[in-house]
Design a protein around this motif. Sequence first.
Motif: not given
Length: 278
Positions: A81, A85-86, A234, A237-238, A241
Motif C-alpha cells: 500500500g 498511496d503515491w 483516498d 490519505a493523500s 501523505l
Amino acid sequence: MTKTTDTGESAQARFSHYAKPLVDEALAYAALDEPGADDFHKLRIALRRLRTLLWAWRPLLGREAAERERAFLKRSAAAAGGARDWDIAIELLGDARRKDASLAGEPLSSERLEAARRDARQRAAATLAAADLKHALREMLHNVNLALNTSPDRTSVKRLARERVRDARRSLKKRMRHAEKAKRGEYASWHEVRKGAKKLRYLLEFFEPELKARDVDRLKALKKLQTRFGKLNDAVASEQLLAQHREVFADEAGAEAALAALRRASKRRRRAASKSLS
C-alpha cells in the motif's frame, strides 16, 4: 460458533477452496521483477481478502492463531500500500490541477513526485522480499488447513457463512452509527466504516452460493457505500501523505495550495459518503 454434525460440506474442509487461489494470486504479483502500480494494488487486495477469510474462520481456528496470521498479512499489505498511496496522491493532484482554479498557476515538481513514487515502490519491493511471501503464505495455508482438518468438530460451511455475514453486518451498522455521531474533524470512525464495508463485501462475494437471496441483494448498495468511502479515504490519505512530504513540491506556496485543494476534495467526498449513512 455452534458446532454441528450437519451433513453438508464442512467449513474446515472448505477453507483451502477459498484461500489457495488468493495465495497463488498474491505470489504471482509478488514474484514480478518490476511490479507496477496496478500490480501492488492487486497484491494488496489479495492479501486483504485472505485476512477476511481468516477472520471468517476465526471461531474455528481460535482468536490467537487467526490474529497472528492476520497481523502478518496486514503488514505485507501495508508494504504494498505504501507504493500505491503515491499513485493515488499523484492522480488526485492531477485532477485538482484540472478542476481547481486556485492551482492553475502553482508549479508542481513532477520530477520530485516521480522520484518519491519510485522510492516507495523500491521500499515496498524490498519489504515484501524480506517477508519471503512465497514461503510464508504457503506455510500459513498449510498450518491453517492442518489445524482445521485435525479438529474433531465439524461445522457446515453454510452455517459458518451465514453466522459470519450476520456478525460483519452488525459490526458495520455499529460503525455507521458511530460515524454519524462523529465530530466534523474526526475521520477515524469514517475509516472504520470503510473497513467494515470492505469486509462484508468480501464475505458476500466469497459465500454467495451459501447465502439467502436477500443477503446477496444487498451487495449493490454495499459496493456503492464502499466506493464513496474509498474515495473519501483516498483524499484524506493523500493529504496526509503529501503534508509529510512537502519537499516534493516546487515551493512552499505550491505545497499550501495543493494541500488546501485536497482538503476541499475531502470535504466534498465526505458529504457524498454521508449520504450512505442514512
